[in-house]
Enzyme design. Structure first.
Site, PDB file in Angstrom:
ATOM      1  N   LYS A  75      41.314  28.351  52.699  1.00 48.74           N
ATOM      2  CA  LYS A  75      39.963  28.890  51.950  1.00 48.74           C
ATOM      3  C   LYS A  75      39.349  27.719  51.374  1.00 48.74           C
ATOM      4  CE  LYS A  75      41.586  33.377  50.306  1.00 48.74           C
ATOM      5  NZ  LYS A  75      41.597  34.304  49.173  1.00 48.74           N
ATOM      6  N   ASP A 111      36.550  37.879  46.296  1.00 52.04           N
ATOM      7  CA  ASP A 111      37.798  38.055  45.479  1.00 52.04           C
ATOM      8  C   ASP A 111      37.150  38.806  44.326  1.00 52.04           C
ATOM      9  OD1 ASP A 111      39.535  37.605  47.436  1.00 52.04           O
ATOM     10  OD2 ASP A 111      39.977  35.630  46.602  1.00 52.04           O
TER      11      ASP A 111
END
Ligand code: ATR
Length: 286
Positions: A75, A111
Site C-alpha cells: 500500500k 478504508d
C-alpha cells in the site's frame, strides 16, 4: 476520454503478497455478474521486489488492466508511485485503490469510506457523540482515526500495547487525537460514545482480554474490524452489556465500492445477498 481508452479491457486486479486468502474477487465477481457487466477481477501475487516494475508497466499501459486494489505489503509503495493522489490519502501515505485515467495512474485509500459506510448502514446516528476510543495503532487504525476526525469526533483516544506507536499517530493526526497505554483503558473508555478494535486481537477465535465496556456511555456503538469470526470476543462482551454492536464485514464490502465504480463504470450495492455470499465462503473455509 479517447475512443481507444473506452475500448480498453475492463480488467481489474487485487495485488498483494501473499494474496490467496483475498475475498475481493468474490465481491467484485458478484457485482460484475449481478450488474451484467463484461469485465474481470483477478488475484495477482507480486513480490515486493517485483512490485515497482508491475506499477511501471501498468502506468505505461503495458498490462491488460485498467486498475485494481492493492493490499499488504504494497500500500505504501503504491501510494508513492502514483501520479495523482487526494489529500486524505496523502495524510495516510498508503493507497488501496488504483485506476488509470487519461494515461495517469490515480490512487486513493477507501478504508475510511468503507468503515464509515458500514456504520451509517448498520448503526445510523453512530457519529452523534464526541468521544471515541480506538484500540490499536497499526496501518488499519490510521484510516479509521482520519474518518472519525472527519465525522466530527472531538476527542479520539488511541490505546495501544506499544504506546509509542499511538503517540506517533497522535502527532500525525493533530490535537483531537490522544495516545494511551493499555493500562489506561478503564479511564479512557469512561463515558465514550464509540469504540473500535483495529488490532488483530480476537481474530480466528484467538483469546482477547476482557475490556471495560461497562464504562462506555449506555448508547455507545462498538465495532471491530476483525470479521473472522463475525461476532468477535469484543463484540460479544459489548453485546452482553446491551450495547449496540456492528461487525466488521460491512467495512470490507463497502471499501470495495469506489474501485468497482472507477473500473467498471457502475456503482454497485452492498446488500444482504453479497453479505451472505461472503459468510458462506468464510464458513466453507473455516
Ligand atoms: P494493521 O496494518 O493490520 O493494523 P499492524 O500494523 O501490524 O497491522 O498493527 C497491528 C495492531 O494490533 C497494533 O496496534 C498492535 O499493537 P503493537 O503496536 O503494540 O504491536 C496490535 N496487536 C497485535 N497483537 C496484539 C496483542 N496480542 N495485544 C495487543 N495488541 C496487539
Amino acid at each position: 476520454m479517447s475512443d481507444s481508452r473506452e475500448t480498453i479491457n475492463h480488467r481489474a486486479f487485487v495485488v498483494g503478497y501473499p494474496i490467496k486468502h483475498s475475498r475481493s474477487p468474490l465481491i467484485h465477481g458478484h457485482w460484475l455478474k449481478t450488474l451484467g457487466l463484461r469485465g474481470s477481477y483477478e488475484k495477482l501475487e507480486v513480490s515486493p521486489d517485483a512490485f515497482p516494475g508491475f506499477i511501471q508497466e501498468l502506468k505505461q499501459g503495458a498490462t491488460v488492466f485498467c486498475g485494481g486494489n492493492v493490499t499488504i505489503p504494497h500500500k505504501e509503495v503504491a501510494y508513492s508511485l502514483a501520479d495523482e493522489t487526494d489529500a486524505l490519502t496523502d495524510e495516510l501515505g498508503a493507497a488501496n485503490t488504483l485506476w488509470l485515467e487519461e494515461g495517469r495512474l490515480k490512487a486513493t485509500n477507501t478504508d475510511g469510506i468503507g468503515f464509515v459506510a458500514n456504520l451509517d448502514d448498520q448503526a445510523p446516528g453512530w457519529d452523534r457523540g464526541h468521544k471515541a476510543v480506538v484500540l490499536g495503532a497499526g496501518g488499519a487504525s490510521r484510516a479509521i482515526i482520519q474518518a472519525l476526525r472527519e465525522r466530527g469526533f472531538r476527542e479520539i483516544h488511541v490505546v495501544n500495547r506499544t504506546v509509542e506507536r499511538a503517540r506517533e499517530l497522535a502527532d500525525r493526526f493533530g490535537n483531537k487525537v490522544h495516545a494511551h497505554a493499555m493500562a489506561a483503558c478503564h479511564e479512557v473508555m469512561q463515558g465514550a460514545d464509540f469504540f473500535v478494535n483495529t488490532t488483530s486481537l480476537g481474530m480466528d477465535g484467538e483469546p482477547a482480554p476482557q475490556l471495560p465496556f461497562s464504562q462506555l456511555a449506555a448508547d455507545a456503538v462498538v465495532t471491530d474490524i476483525v470479521y473472522v469470526p463475525l461476532k468477535t470476543i469484543f463484540l460479544e462482551q459489548a453485546e452482553a452489556l446491551g450495547l449496540k454492536t456492528v461487525d466488521g464485514l460491512g467495512m470490507l464490502l463497502h471499501q470495495a465500492v469506489p474501485g468497482f465504480e472507477k473500473w467498471f463504470g457502475m456503482r454497485p450495492i452492498v446488500d444482504d445477498v453479497l453479505r451472505a455470499l461472503i459468510i458462506a465462503d468464510m464458513e466453507a473455509h473455516a
